[in-house]
Write an enzyme that holds these catalytic residues in place. Structure first.
Site, PDB file in Angstrom:
ATOM      1  CG  ASP A  26      -1.906   1.117   1.234  1.00  0.00           C
ATOM      2  OD1 ASP A  26      -1.748   2.067   0.437  1.00  0.00           O
ATOM      3  OD2 ASP A  26      -2.852   1.062   2.041  1.00  0.00           O
TER       4      ASP A  26
ATOM      5  CD  GLU B  72      -4.483  -0.545  -1.038  1.00  0.00           C
ATOM      6  OE1 GLU B  72      -4.627  -1.787  -1.118  1.00  0.00           O
ATOM      7  OE2 GLU B  72      -4.867   0.109  -0.057  1.00  0.00           O
TER       8      GLU B  72
ATOM      9  CD  GLU C 250      -6.809   4.057   1.241  1.00  0.00           C
ATOM     10  OE1 GLU C 250      -6.367   2.935   0.926  1.00  0.00           O
ATOM     11  OE2 GLU C 250      -6.555   4.582   2.324  1.00  0.00           O
TER      12      GLU C 250
ATOM     13  CG  ASP D  73     -13.503   4.258   3.735  1.00  0.00           C
ATOM     14  OD1 ASP D  73     -12.511   3.931   4.413  1.00  0.00           O
ATOM     15  OD2 ASP D  73     -14.627   4.452   4.249  1.00  0.00           O
TER      16      ASP D  73
ATOM     17  CG  HIS E 168      -9.864   1.978   2.849  1.00  0.00           C
ATOM     18  ND1 HIS E 168     -10.206   3.015   3.682  1.00  0.00           N
ATOM     19  CD2 HIS E 168      -8.590   1.645   3.174  1.00  0.00           C
ATOM     20  CE1 HIS E 168      -9.180   3.316   4.464  1.00  0.00           C
ATOM     21  NE2 HIS E 168      -8.191   2.497   4.185  1.00  0.00           N
TER      22      HIS E 168
ATOM     23  CD  GLU F 109      -7.977  -2.784   3.892  1.00  0.00           C
ATOM     24  OE1 GLU F 109      -8.738  -2.083   3.191  1.00  0.00           O
ATOM     25  OE2 GLU F 109      -6.836  -2.417   4.242  1.00  0.00           O
TER      26      GLU F 109
END
Ligand SMILES: [Mg+2]
Length: 395
Positions: free
Chosen positions: A215, A241, A269, A292, A319, A339
């Protein structure tokens, strides 16, 4: 429908006395340990994300009370600014409406804020209201939110873990581990080598078949991200990511063309609404979308984002966001896993993401969660009465 309750009151709170949100972790927590960010080019802001203010917004709690006394609520990021937007602007579209008016309320909130909204804090706040409305409607109907979304398409959720220790995540039964990148382009070749060494070390610990991801939290440029992806393919990196700033759609399209065959590019996200994700899809920016649900526009908007992604043959793996994501993921074929954010300071045990704000928050066991763990009405969680709320703009 005539006996459906109406909405009597909406209230917006912050948390009194700190505990702002999941970014607000003290010294030594893996989530704030020299993680590469767009601010890493400034040495003074390199060691800690709190140093540049990742935690300044704080938590927004939205509570919506219906005429029959049922209360729905949500937790997202937004703090006092979010409270102001709810109480001074959005309340007029919520109070007096029917609890089933979710789509209409979303449309009014979005269109009424277009002149200063569209993304960021305003959409976080709209997301918070939307999640509270879904929680309320599901509680009125005495059903879990996933039942309103079409019901589960599988018996259980499977999870990958985000944190500093994929090797421990593997022992805990997760299907993969995603690590934060620590060094950005400003740290040059020395930082690049450290990034690859970390990945190589972790690959040697977890063996060949465990998913490993990186990430990059918006910290790279196309050239660096391309070199990183190429070097990481030797260690079977599954996806890279959020390598670039979210506005660089052109860069993402180029990166996706550049990465080695088989490696996936993920992002989203910090993207918002169906229109932002439409850009990512139509420009060929990524393979996995990661909205998200507390920031992209809520469940109402996530439905549209997910359907658009499905028509493009893309996965949606939201997310974090705990129960707010789980109730959605379990209802979608193009969301095959979820996740889990490891909030233990050393990423060495499973703890609820929203602890201590929420009670009854389910967590994965052996990297899995049965659909039956999500069967309580609404999103199935309660506000912890020990976390004192503050309402900065009461009406
Ligand atoms: Mg991320």
């Amino acid at each position: 429908m005539s006996n459906m309750p109406t909405i009597k009151h909406v209230r917006a709170f912050t948390l009194r006395g700190g505990g702002a949100d999941y970014h607000d972790q003290g010294g030594g927590h893996w989530i704030d340990d020299h993680i590469a960010t767009p601010m890493s080019k400034y040495p003074a802001y390199r060691q800690s994300r709190q140093s540049f203010g990742i935690n300044v917004l704080g938590t927004l709690v939205v509570e919506i009370e219906a005429s029959d006394g049922t209360v729905g609520f949500s937790v997202t990021t937004g703090g006092e600014l979010g409270c102001w937007i709810v109480e001074k602007h959005l309340a007029r579209f919520i109070e007096g409406a029917k609890v089933t008016d979710i789509e209409k309320i979303w449309d009014q909130m979005y269109n009424a804020t277009l002149y200063y909204g569209r993304k960021g804090i305003v959409i976080n706040t709209i997301s918070g209201v939307d999640l509270a409305l879904w929680d309320l409607l599901a509680k009125v109907r005495k059903e879990p939110v996933h039942a309103l979304l079409g019901g589960p398409v599988r018996d259980e959720l499977t999870f990958y873990a985000t944190g500093a220790r994929p090797d421990l995540a593997k022992q805990m039964g997760f299907i993969g581990g995603k690590m934060p990148l620590h060094h950005g382009p400003a740290e040059r070749e020395d930082g690049f080598k450290k990034n690859i060494d970390m990945l190589a070390d972790m690959r040697s610990r977890v063996g060949d078949d465990f998913w490993l991801m990186l990430d990059c939290w918006m910290s790279l440029d196309v050239e660096y991200a391309t070199r990183l992806a190429q070097a990481a393919s030797e260690y079977k990196l599954k996806w890279i990511e959020e390598a670039l700033p979210p506005d660089d759609y052109w860069g993402y399209a180029e990166l996706r063309r550049n990465v080695p065959r088989g490696m996936l590019v993920s992002t989203g996200e910090h993207e918002a609404t169906r229109w932002g994700f439409r850009l990512l899809l139509e420009m060929g920016c990524c393979d996995i979308l990661q909205p998200d649900v507390g920031w992209c526009g809520g469940i109402t908007e996530l439905i549209k984002i997910s359907n658009l992604a499905d028509a493009h043959g893309k996965l949606v793996v939201p997310h974090g966001s705990s129960v707010y994501s789980y109730h959605f993921v379990i209802t979608r074929h193009n969301s095959p896993f979820a996740e889990f954010l490891m909030m233990a300071p050393k990423a060495d045990e499973v703890v609820p993401m929203f602890h201590p704000q929420l009670l009854d928050e389910p967590v994965p066991v052996n990297g899995r969660m049965k659909a039956s763990a999500l069967d309580a009405p609404g999103f199935g969680v309660r506000l912890n009465p020990e976390c004192a709320l503050h309402r900065p703009f009461p009406r």
